[in-house]
Design a protein around this motif. Structure first.
Motif, PDB file in Angstrom:
ATOM      1  N   GLY A  14       4.151   3.465   0.588  1.00 53.86           N
ATOM      2  CA  GLY A  14       4.446   2.689  -0.617  1.00 53.86           C
ATOM      3  C   GLY A  14       4.232   1.209  -0.400  1.00 53.86           C
ATOM      4  N   ALA A  15       4.631   0.701   0.778  1.00 56.21           N
ATOM      5  CA  ALA A  15       4.448  -0.716   1.091  1.00 56.21           C
ATOM      6  C   ALA A  15       2.973  -1.077   1.158  1.00 56.21           C
ATOM      7  N   VAL A  16       2.191  -0.220   1.794  1.00 54.21           N
ATOM      8  CA  VAL A  16       0.745  -0.468   1.883  1.00 54.21           C
ATOM      9  C   VAL A  16       0.112  -0.472   0.492  1.00 54.21           C
ATOM     10  N   GLN A  62       4.581 -11.689  -4.510  1.00 52.68           N
ATOM     11  CA  GLN A  62       5.373 -10.595  -5.070  1.00 52.68           C
ATOM     12  C   GLN A  62       5.047  -9.272  -4.379  1.00 52.68           C
ATOM     13  N   ALA A  63       3.764  -9.073  -4.063  1.00 50.40           N
ATOM     14  CA  ALA A  63       3.371  -7.837  -3.384  1.00 50.40           C
ATOM     15  C   ALA A  63       3.986  -7.766  -1.987  1.00 50.40           C
ATOM     16  N   LYS A  64       3.989  -8.881  -1.262  1.00 53.69           N
ATOM     17  CA  LYS A  64       4.589  -8.901   0.076  1.00 53.69           C
ATOM     18  C   LYS A  64       6.089  -8.660   0.013  1.00 53.69           C
ATOM     19  N   MET A  65       6.745  -9.316  -0.945  1.00 53.11           N
ATOM     20  CA  MET A  65       8.190  -9.119  -1.096  1.00 53.11           C
ATOM     21  C   MET A  65       8.504  -7.683  -1.459  1.00 53.11           C
ATOM     22  N   GLY A  66       7.707  -7.112  -2.375  1.00 54.02           N
ATOM     23  CA  GLY A  66       7.911  -5.721  -2.750  1.00 54.02           C
ATOM     24  C   GLY A  66       7.719  -4.777  -1.575  1.00 54.02           C
ATOM     25  N   ALA A  67       6.713  -5.063  -0.735  1.00 51.70           N
ATOM     26  CA  ALA A  67       6.460  -4.224   0.440  1.00 51.70           C
ATOM     27  C   ALA A  67       7.625  -4.299   1.425  1.00 51.70           C
ATOM     28  N   ILE A  68       8.162  -5.498   1.613  1.00 46.80           N
ATOM     29  CA  ILE A  68       9.306  -5.666   2.515  1.00 46.80           C
ATOM     30  C   ILE A  68      10.510  -4.887   2.005  1.00 46.80           C
ATOM     31  N   MET A  69      10.773  -4.997   0.699  1.00 45.74           N
ATOM     32  CA  MET A  69      11.911  -4.286   0.115  1.00 45.74           C
ATOM     33  C   MET A  69      11.724  -2.764   0.236  1.00 45.74           C
ATOM     34  N   LEU A  72      12.509  -1.791   3.778  1.00 48.48           N
ATOM     35  CA  LEU A  72      13.949  -1.839   4.025  1.00 48.48           C
ATOM     36  C   LEU A  72      14.647  -0.620   3.417  1.00 48.48           C
ATOM     37  N   GLN A  73      14.230  -0.245   2.209  1.00 49.93           N
ATOM     38  CA  GLN A  73      14.797   0.942   1.581  1.00 49.93           C
ATOM     39  C   GLN A  73      14.467   2.198   2.391  1.00 49.93           C
ATOM     40  N   GLY A  74      13.234   2.235   2.911  1.00 44.95           N
ATOM     41  CA  GLY A  74      12.841   3.361   3.746  1.00 44.95           C
ATOM     42  C   GLY A  74      13.666   3.434   5.018  1.00 44.95           C
TER      43      GLY A  74
END
Length: 200
Positions: free
Chosen positions: A16-18, A129-136, A139-141
């Motif tokens: 999902g992050a990728v 925003q894409a980087k922040m979303g990938a980090i989140m 973290l959820q994973g």
């Protein structure tokens, strides 16, 4: 199958992050392309106005030549009287048109540059925003991995290993495979504590 769930959750988060990063990159690339096209269009408009300015100057010269030729043919001094007034009027109108085309060329360039900067700013925001979303997502994973008892995070898997290790001797303490310590007097006497510790 249950033992594989933590790893599946982590793998899904990674995928999902990728995907989020790739989506952000694609969006940013499209915006940068729009910025480039906007600059090119602005330069094209500016060149058109410059060409119009050249045409205005040529028209001024042609008008001056025509007035001089007619004045000479009619025996009139082109640099005095009404003939000179006509030349001055034509020159003033031509100069006004030339300045207008020059202003339009400058406006076209600056407007295009401002719009291009907006596209580039949007591209940077999309990537952020894409980087922040990938980090989140990662973290959820990681949170799901821990909740499902992934190795190194305690949970059901670590607790089972720690309890099994509590069979070592009465009152003695031994290091479990998951970083915890067992204390007790026999098999099954341990109690799972936070971090993988087993107490009597």
């Amino acid at each position: 199958m249950a033992a594989a769930l933590p790893f599946l959750a982590l793998a899904a988060a990674g995928m999902g992050a990728v995907a989020q990063l790739k989506s952000g990159q694609a969006q940013a690339s499209g915006l940068r392309s729009q910025a480039m096209q906007t600059r090119m269009k602005a330069k094209g408009e500016s060149l058109k106005y410059k060409q119009q300015g050249v045409a205005v100057l040529e028209n001024i010269l042609q008008t001056q030549s025509t007035l001089n030729a007619r004045g000479a043919a009619g025996g009139i001094d082109p640099f005095s009287g009404s003939a000179n007034a006509l030349q001055q009027y034509a020159l003033a109108q031509g100069a006004k048109e030339n300045y207008t085309t020059m202003d339009n060329a400058i406006i076209a360039i600056r407007s295009g540059e401002m719009q291009a900067n907006e596209y580039e700013s949007a591209a940077r925001s999309a990537m952020s925003q894409a980087k922040m979303g990938a980090i989140m997502t990662m973290l959820q994973g990681a949170g799901s991995y821990a909740m499902l008892g992934g190795p190194g995070f305690g949970g059901a898997g670590a607790g089972a290993g720690a309890v099994a290790g509590s069979a070592t001797g009465a009152g003695g303490g031994t290091l479990t495979p998951f970083g915890g310590v067992t204390w007790g007097q026999g098999v099954g006497t341990g109690k799972l504590l936070p971090g993988g510790l087993v107490g009597a």
